[in-house]
Write an enzyme that holds these catalytic residues in place. Structure first.
Site, PDB file in Angstrom:
ATOM      1  N   GLU A  34      40.798  44.911  12.894  1.00 44.32           N
ATOM      2  CA  GLU A  34      41.395  43.932  13.813  1.00 44.32           C
ATOM      3  C   GLU A  34      40.496  42.697  13.949  1.00 44.32           C
ATOM      4  O   GLU A  34      40.970  41.569  13.977  1.00 44.32           O
ATOM      5  CB  GLU A  34      41.610  44.563  15.196  1.00 44.32           C
ATOM      6  CG  GLU A  34      42.804  45.506  15.288  1.00 44.32           C
ATOM      7  CD  GLU A  34      44.131  44.762  15.443  1.00 44.32           C
ATOM      8  OE1 GLU A  34      44.130  43.521  15.344  1.00 44.32           O
ATOM      9  OE2 GLU A  34      45.154  45.426  15.653  1.00 44.32           O
ATOM     10  N   TYR A  87      34.564  41.109  37.207  1.00 42.17           N
ATOM     11  CA  TYR A  87      34.995  40.652  38.531  1.00 42.17           C
ATOM     12  C   TYR A  87      33.801  40.513  39.478  1.00 42.17           C
ATOM     13  O   TYR A  87      33.936  39.965  40.558  1.00 42.17           O
ATOM     14  CB  TYR A  87      36.054  41.615  39.100  1.00 42.17           C
ATOM     15  CG  TYR A  87      37.287  41.677  38.212  1.00 42.17           C
ATOM     16  CD1 TYR A  87      38.237  40.665  38.266  1.00 42.17           C
ATOM     17  CD2 TYR A  87      37.463  42.697  37.281  1.00 42.17           C
ATOM     18  CE1 TYR A  87      39.348  40.676  37.430  1.00 42.17           C
ATOM     19  CE2 TYR A  87      38.571  42.729  36.442  1.00 42.17           C
ATOM     20  CZ  TYR A  87      39.508  41.713  36.527  1.00 42.17           C
ATOM     21  OH  TYR A  87      40.602  41.722  35.689  1.00 42.17           O
ATOM     22  N   LYS A  95      41.696  45.398  21.485  1.00 42.04           N
ATOM     23  CA  LYS A  95      42.116  45.705  22.853  1.00 42.04           C
ATOM     24  C   LYS A  95      42.874  47.021  22.827  1.00 42.04           C
ATOM     25  O   LYS A  95      43.881  47.154  22.131  1.00 42.04           O
ATOM     26  CB  LYS A  95      43.003  44.587  23.386  1.00 42.04           C
ATOM     27  CG  LYS A  95      43.528  44.870  24.793  1.00 42.04           C
ATOM     28  CD  LYS A  95      44.299  43.686  25.349  1.00 42.04           C
ATOM     29  CE  LYS A  95      44.860  44.007  26.722  1.00 42.04           C
ATOM     30  NZ  LYS A  95      45.650  42.888  27.271  1.00 42.04           N
ATOM     31  N   ARG A 116      47.411  45.768  37.005  1.00 37.32           N
ATOM     32  CA  ARG A 116      48.878  45.690  37.100  1.00 37.32           C
ATOM     33  C   ARG A 116      49.274  45.338  38.533  1.00 37.32           C
ATOM     34  O   ARG A 116      50.248  44.630  38.757  1.00 37.32           O
ATOM     35  CB  ARG A 116      49.500  47.015  36.644  1.00 37.32           C
ATOM     36  CG  ARG A 116      49.016  47.465  35.250  1.00 37.32           C
ATOM     37  CD  ARG A 116      49.916  47.048  34.121  1.00 37.32           C
ATOM     38  NE  ARG A 116      49.238  47.160  32.832  1.00 37.32           N
ATOM     39  CZ  ARG A 116      49.360  48.181  31.977  1.00 37.32           C
ATOM     40  NH1 ARG A 116      50.144  49.203  32.274  1.00 37.32           N
ATOM     41  NH2 ARG A 116      48.707  48.167  30.831  1.00 37.32           N
ATOM     42  N   LYS A 132      37.797  45.272  24.453  1.00 41.99           N
ATOM     43  CA  LYS A 132      38.302  45.543  25.796  1.00 41.99           C
ATOM     44  C   LYS A 132      39.033  46.858  25.836  1.00 41.99           C
ATOM     45  O   LYS A 132      39.835  47.108  24.942  1.00 41.99           O
ATOM     46  CB  LYS A 132      39.245  44.415  26.193  1.00 41.99           C
ATOM     47  CG  LYS A 132      39.942  44.607  27.517  1.00 41.99           C
ATOM     48  CD  LYS A 132      40.866  43.456  27.764  1.00 41.99           C
ATOM     49  CE  LYS A 132      41.587  43.705  29.082  1.00 41.99           C
ATOM     50  NZ  LYS A 132      42.621  42.741  29.317  1.00 41.99           N
TER      51      LYS A 132
HETATM   52  C1  PBG Z   1      47.388  41.262  29.480  1.00 42.68           C
HETATM   53  C2  PBG Z   1      46.088  41.620  30.115  1.00 42.68           C
HETATM   54  C3  PBG Z   1      45.753  42.812  30.768  1.00 42.68           C
HETATM   55  C4  PBG Z   1      44.450  42.668  31.215  1.00 42.68           C
HETATM   56  C5  PBG Z   1      44.018  41.402  30.845  1.00 42.68           C
HETATM   57  N1  PBG Z   1      45.043  40.783  30.147  1.00 42.68           N
HETATM   58  C6  PBG Z   1      46.554  43.994  31.112  1.00 42.68           C
HETATM   59  C7  PBG Z   1      47.155  44.853  30.088  1.00 42.68           C
HETATM   60  O1  PBG Z   1      46.982  44.692  28.885  1.00 42.68           O
HETATM   61  O2  PBG Z   1      47.892  45.741  30.519  1.00 42.68           O
HETATM   62  C8  PBG Z   1      43.689  43.707  31.968  1.00 42.68           C
HETATM   63  C9  PBG Z   1      42.476  43.265  32.676  1.00 42.68           C
HETATM   64  C10 PBG Z   1      41.951  44.262  33.634  1.00 42.68           C
HETATM   65  O3  PBG Z   1      42.430  45.403  33.716  1.00 42.68           O
HETATM   66  O4  PBG Z   1      41.015  43.905  34.363  1.00 42.68           O
HETATM   67  N2  PBG Z   1      47.696  39.917  29.704  1.00 42.68           N
END
Ligand code: PBG
Length: 326
Positions: free
Chosen positions: A234, A314, A197, A207, A249
């Protein structure tokens, strides 16, 4: 090798022949719908930067879960937004907290007809917005966070999650969660590890979606976007710790990473088409600058082609509807 007689266009002449030779296609069963449930909400609340996506009430969440079953989606990934936050993210452990309650409600609604997954992270629950608890210096304390993740995993399994999905990028998170689940008797609950990630600018709309309290960034725990080899490391660590599924991701800017991981992973590979990827296409389409449906289909298909076994998007429900038309 040379093929003087070969004309690739022969296999592109009709829709039927193009369909015949298609190397990749999408199916509803490999799509996972991410959803947001917010405590103390009387009506679904639209997320401005993600047109078409809402913060759900319990009623609207259950309707979305039912629709996901009807559409034949693979799964649903639940994120919770609590009314009250604190430094430790306590609401994430509360069996009656917004996320654990939603898991229970959705499981009651769908049974085993849909894979129910839950975000296992503290950022929605902490008043500082970080994915872990902080030490005295204000840094995210890896090992103190692990203890909480382990308890969160058990709470989510107790609520009925089929799959828990640690997304905080703490070192060792998969191992402690696996151990805690096994010890509590949840040996069949799977761990979907956010393995690679990256710290991404494309999380911006998310956010807003979770009313994030974060000031600053997550660069001390999420990966640096310039790193490729590190992603495989990782993934190997998470596999060694017992991950059942590994995730890359974001998706779009990291398709090379996804292809690398797909080439070596012995377990299924997930990819997350994140909020900023969604927002960009929606915004361009709203301006009439691109063809919305074609752009959505192409973007998700590219993630499949790069090697994803399953895709969080989504657009999962809308896309599944289109796939049924085809
Ligand atoms: C953290 C988390 C994030 C997303 C999913 N889980 C945000 C981050 O790491 O800042 C982002 C998902 C998205 O942007 O659609 N719990």
């Amino acid at each position: 090798m040379s093929f003087p007689q070969h004309r690739p266009r022969r296999l592109r002449t009709t829709a039927a022949i193009r369909r015949l030779v298609a190397e990749h296609r999408l199916a509803p069963s490999e799509l996972i719908l991410p959803v947001f449930i917010r405590e103390d909400l009387s009506e679904p609340n639209p997320i401005t930067s993600m047109p078409g996506v809402v913060q759900h009430t319990t009623a609207s969440l259950l309707a979305a879960a039912r629709e996901a079953v009807e559409l034949g989606l693979g799964g649903i990934m639940i994120f919770g937004i609590p009314a009250v936050r604190d430094a430790q993210g306590s609401a994430g452990l509360d069996p009656l907290g917004v996320l654990n309650k939603a898991i229970r409600d959705v499981r009651e609604e769908v049974g085993d007809d849909l894979v129910v997954m839950s975000d296992l992270c503290l950022d929605e629950f902490t008043d500082h917005g970080h994915c872990g608890v902080l030490n005295e210096a204000g840094d995210v304390d890896n090992d103190a966070t692990l203890d909480i993740y382990a308890k969160m995993g058990v709470a989510q399994a107790a609520a009925g999650a089929h799959v828990v999905a640690p997304s905080g990028m703490m070192d060792g998170q998969v191992a402690v969660i696996r151990d805690a689940l096994d010890e509590a008797g949840y040996t069949d609950v799977a761990v979907l590890a956010y393995a690679a990630k990256y710290a991404s600018a494309f999380y911006g709309p998310f956010r807003e979606a979770v009313d994030s309290q974060l000031h600053g960034d997550r660069r001390s725990y999420q990966m640096d976007s310039g790193n490729r080899r590190e992603a495989l490391h990782e993934v190997e660590l998470d596999l060694a710790e017992g991950a059942d599924i590994v995730m890359v991701k974001p998706a779009m800017s990291y398709l090379d990473i996804l292809a690398d991981v797909a080439a070596i992973s012995p377990v299924p590979v997930a990819a997350y088409q994140i909020s900023g990827e969604y927002a960009m296409i929606e915004a361009a389409a709203a301006n009439g600058w691109i063809n919305r449906r074609a752009a959505i289909e192409e973007s998700v298909l590219s993630i499949k082609r790069a090697g994803a076994t399953m895709i969080l998007t989504y657009w999962a429900a809308e896309l599944a509807g289109w796939l049924r038309e085809n």
